[in-house]
Design an enzyme around this catalytic site. Structure first.
Site, mmCIF file in Angstrom:
data_model
loop_
_atom_site.group_PDB
_atom_site.id
_atom_site.type_symbol
_atom_site.label_atom_id
_atom_site.label_comp_id
_atom_site.label_asym_id
_atom_site.label_seq_id
_atom_site.Cartn_x
_atom_site.Cartn_y
_atom_site.Cartn_z
ATOM 1 N N GLY A 163 0.841 -1.188 0.000
ATOM 2 C CA GLY A 163 0.000 0.000 0.000
ATOM 3 C C GLY A 163 0.880 1.244 0.000
ATOM 4 O O GLY A 163 2.066 1.172 -0.336
ATOM 5 N N LYS B 215 -1.021 11.140 19.291
ATOM 6 C CA LYS B 215 -1.547 11.166 17.922
ATOM 7 C C LYS B 215 -2.988 10.654 17.905
ATOM 8 O O LYS B 215 -3.851 11.176 17.189
ATOM 9 C CB LYS B 215 -0.644 10.319 17.015
ATOM 10 N N SER C 264 -7.754 12.112 7.231
ATOM 11 C CA SER C 264 -7.608 10.779 6.624
ATOM 12 C C SER C 264 -8.910 9.983 6.754
ATOM 13 O O SER C 264 -9.307 9.268 5.830
ATOM 14 C CB SER C 264 -6.447 10.025 7.276
ATOM 15 N N ASN D 143 -1.412 3.016 12.447
ATOM 16 C CA ASN D 143 -1.910 4.173 13.172
ATOM 17 C C ASN D 143 -2.769 3.702 14.339
ATOM 18 O O ASN D 143 -3.295 2.592 14.326
ATOM 19 C CB ASN D 143 -2.772 5.000 12.210
HETATM 20 P P1 NAP Z 1 -2.959 1.068 2.371
HETATM 21 O O1 NAP Z 1 -2.521 1.983 1.275
HETATM 22 O O2 NAP Z 1 -4.385 0.660 2.461
HETATM 23 O O3 NAP Z 1 -2.047 -0.226 2.284
HETATM 24 C C1 NAP Z 1 -2.219 -1.362 3.052
HETATM 25 C C2 NAP Z 1 -1.764 -2.527 2.223
HETATM 26 O O4 NAP Z 1 -1.689 -3.699 3.040
HETATM 27 C C3 NAP Z 1 -2.720 -2.859 1.066
HETATM 28 O O5 NAP Z 1 -1.959 -2.909 -0.118
HETATM 29 C C4 NAP Z 1 -3.242 -4.236 1.439
HETATM 30 O O6 NAP Z 1 -3.476 -5.058 0.328
HETATM 31 C C5 NAP Z 1 -2.084 -4.779 2.220
HETATM 32 N N1 NAP Z 1 -2.437 -5.953 3.030
HETATM 33 C C6 NAP Z 1 -3.389 -6.069 3.984
HETATM 34 N N2 NAP Z 1 -3.387 -7.321 4.487
HETATM 35 C C7 NAP Z 1 -2.412 -7.999 3.843
HETATM 36 C C8 NAP Z 1 -1.938 -9.332 3.909
HETATM 37 N N3 NAP Z 1 -2.471 -10.221 4.756
HETATM 38 N N4 NAP Z 1 -0.933 -9.702 3.097
HETATM 39 C C9 NAP Z 1 -0.391 -8.810 2.222
HETATM 40 N N5 NAP Z 1 -0.790 -7.536 2.106
HETATM 41 C C10 NAP Z 1 -1.809 -7.129 2.908
HETATM 42 O O7 NAP Z 1 -2.584 1.675 3.796
HETATM 43 P P2 NAP Z 1 -1.514 2.820 4.147
HETATM 44 O O8 NAP Z 1 -2.082 4.135 3.804
HETATM 45 O O9 NAP Z 1 -0.176 2.440 3.628
HETATM 46 O O10 NAP Z 1 -1.533 2.720 5.729
HETATM 47 C C11 NAP Z 1 -0.865 1.704 6.466
HETATM 48 C C12 NAP Z 1 -0.860 2.158 7.935
HETATM 49 O O11 NAP Z 1 -0.051 3.333 8.040
HETATM 50 C C13 NAP Z 1 -2.263 2.559 8.430
HETATM 51 O O12 NAP Z 1 -2.432 2.194 9.774
HETATM 52 C C14 NAP Z 1 -2.260 4.088 8.291
HETATM 53 O O13 NAP Z 1 -3.149 4.711 9.180
HETATM 54 C C15 NAP Z 1 -0.810 4.401 8.627
HETATM 55 N N6 NAP Z 1 -0.339 5.668 8.048
HETATM 56 C C16 NAP Z 1 -0.510 5.937 6.710
HETATM 57 C C17 NAP Z 1 -0.016 7.139 6.200
HETATM 58 C C18 NAP Z 1 -0.173 7.486 4.730
HETATM 59 O O14 NAP Z 1 0.176 8.606 4.345
HETATM 60 N N7 NAP Z 1 -0.648 6.612 3.876
HETATM 61 C C19 NAP Z 1 0.626 8.061 7.037
HETATM 62 C C20 NAP Z 1 0.801 7.737 8.377
HETATM 63 C C21 NAP Z 1 0.303 6.542 8.877
HETATM 64 P P3 NAP Z 1 -4.846 -4.940 -0.513
HETATM 65 O O15 NAP Z 1 -4.675 -3.702 -1.324
HETATM 66 O O16 NAP Z 1 -4.793 -6.196 -1.307
HETATM 67 O O17 NAP Z 1 -5.955 -4.855 0.489
#
Ligand code: NAP
Length: 305
Positions: A11, A184, A252, A105
Site C-alpha cells: 500500500g 496522535k 484521513s 496508526n
Molecule cells: P494502504 O494503502 O491501504 O495499504 C495497506 C496494504 O496492506 C494494502 O496494499 C493491502 O493489500 C495490504 N495488506 C493487507 N493485508 C495484507 C496481507 N495479509 N498480506 C499482504 N498484504 C496485505 O494503507 P496505508 O495508507 O499504507 O496505511 C498503512 C498504515 O499506516 C495505516 O495504519 C495508516 O493509518 C498508517 N499511516 C498511513 C499514512 C499514509 O500517508 N498513507 C501516514 C501515516 C500513517 P490490498 O490492497 O490487497 O488490500
C-alpha cells in the site's frame, strides 16, 4: 551482509518504504496477499515512486506469505484492522531473533500482533510522512515528515536504524513511543470523527469550537487516567493549532469515508472508548461521537469497526 527487509503490504506506506530502502541498495522483498496479486505485480515489473513530480521505477522482488525463507526483519505496512491476520500469515517464518516494525496508526493492533508472535521483538512506529497510491504499484510521496520508533519493552535502539539513514527516511528512536502514539490518537479522536460527521475540511471545525473543546477535555481526562500525562499536556491548544494549520485539508478518516474505504475507527476512537471503560471513566461526549460515527458508517454501507 545486510539483513533483508520484508515489507508486508504494497500500500502507500509499504511502497514508500520499500522503494527508498531499495534505492539505497538494501535487500528488500515485498510480501503480497496471494498468488494472484504476485502475478499482477510481476507483470508490472516493480514499484514506482513519484517524488516531486518525477516517477522512478524499482524492481523490488515480490513473494507471498508462503515463500520459504525465514523473515528476520518485517515491516508491517497494512492497516490496523489487517495487522493481526497479516502477521499470522507469516508467523511460521518468524523466530526469536525476528524483529517487526509496526507502522499502524492508532493503538490496539500492536498488542494484538505482539500476542500473536510473543517471541519476536515488536517495534512500534508513528509517522507523519504522507503518501497515497495513484495506481496499482505506484505511490506518490505527498508529504515529508518524520517517523518515531520505539519498543516499550526494550529501550535499546536496533542497529538497523543505519539502514533508515542510508535510505533517507527521517527517523528518531524514542523511549516514549507510547506517549507519541497516544498523543496522535487523541489528536485524531478530537478532529477526524467530527470532520466526517460535519462533512467538512479540518478548518470547518473552527465553527464547532465548543464540541472540539469538550472532546479535548474528555481526552485529557482519559490520558491522565491511563498513565499518559505527557500525552495529555496542552492537548486542546495543540488540537486548535492543528485545525488551523491543516484547515484546507480533509482528514484521513474523511478521505476513507468519501472513497468508500473501511476506517480504522476501532483503533482510534474505539480504542479510546474501550480504555475509558476499562478504567471506569465516563466520557459521554466521546462515546456519543463514536455511536454517531458508527451509525453514519452503517448508513453508508461501511463497516462500523
Ligand atoms: P494502504 O494503502 O491501504 O495499504 C495497506 C496494504 O496492506 C494494502 O496494499 C493491502 O493489500 C495490504 N495488506 C493487507 N493485508 C495484507 C496481507 N495479509 N498480506 C499482504 N498484504 C496485505 O494503507 P496505508 O495508507 O499504507 O496505511 C498503512 C498504515 O499506516 C495505516 O495504519 C495508516 O493509518 C498508517 N499511516 C498511513 C499514512 C499514509 O500517508 N498513507 C501516514 C501515516 C500513517 P490490498 O490492497 O490487497 O488490500
Amino acid at each position: 551482509m545486510s539483513t533483508t527487509w520484508h515489507v508486508l503490504g504494497a500500500g502507500s506506506l509499504g511502497m514508500l518504504w520499500a522503494t527508498r530502502l531499495a534505492r539505497a541498495g538494501l535487500p528488500v522483498r515485498l510480501v503480497l496477499r496471494n498468488e494472484q496479486r504476485l502475478q499482477a505485480y510481476q507483470a508490472a515489473g516493480g514499484l514506482t515512486l513519484v517524488e516531486q513530480g518525477q516517477a522512478r521505477h524499482y524492481p523490488v522482488p515480490g513473494q507471498t506469505a508462503d515463500a520459504p525463507e525465514p523473515i528476520k526483519r518485517l515491516l508491517l505496512a497494512c492497516k490496523a484492522y489487517d495487522a493481526e491476520a497479516a502477521v499470522a500469515s507469516v508467523a511460521h517464518r518468524l523466530s526469536a531473533d525476528s524483529e517487526l516494525i509496526l507502522l499502524q496508526n492508532g493503538l490496539g493492533s500492536q498488542d494484538a500482533v505482539a500476542n500473536r508472535v510473543p517471541l519476536a521483538r515488536c517495534i512500534s512506529a508513528s509517522s507523519t510522512e504522507g503518501a497515497f497510491r495513484d495506481g496499482d504499484w505506484r505511490v506518490v510521496f505527498a508529504g515529508h515528515g518524520y517517523t518515531w520508533l520505539g519498543d516499550p519493552a526494550h529501550p535499546v535502539a536496533p542497529v538497523w536504524l543505519d539502514d533508515l539513514t542510508a535510505a533517507g527516511i527521517p527517523h528518531e528512536w524514542t523511549a516514549d513511543i507510547l506517549t507519541r502514539l497516544w498523543r496522535k490518537l487523541a489528536l485524531n479522536c478530537a478532529i477526524n470523527p467530527l470532520t466526517v460527521l460535519h462533512h467538512c475540511k479540518n478548518g470547518g471545525l473552527q465553527a464547532h469550537h465548543c464540541e472540539v473543546a469538550t472532546l479535548c477535555a474528555e481526552l485529557t481526562d482519559l490520558l491522565e487516567r491511563c498513565g499518559q500525562p505527557m500525552a495529555a499536556e496542552d492537548l486542546q491548544p495543540e488540537v486548535e493549532r492543528v485545525i488551523q494549520a491543516t484547515a484546507a485539508n480533509y482528514s484521513s478518516m474523511y478521505q476513507d469515508v468519501a472513497n468508500g474505504r473501511r476506517t480504522e475507527i476501532s483503533y482510534l476512537l474505539g480504542h479510546a472508548c474501550k480504555v475509558a471503560e476499562r478504567h471506569r471513566l465516563a466520557l459521554p461526549h466521546l462515546e456519543q461521537v463514536r455511536q454517531r460515527l458508527i451509525a453514519h458508517l452503517h448508513n453508508l454501507g461501511l463497516p462500523g469497526d
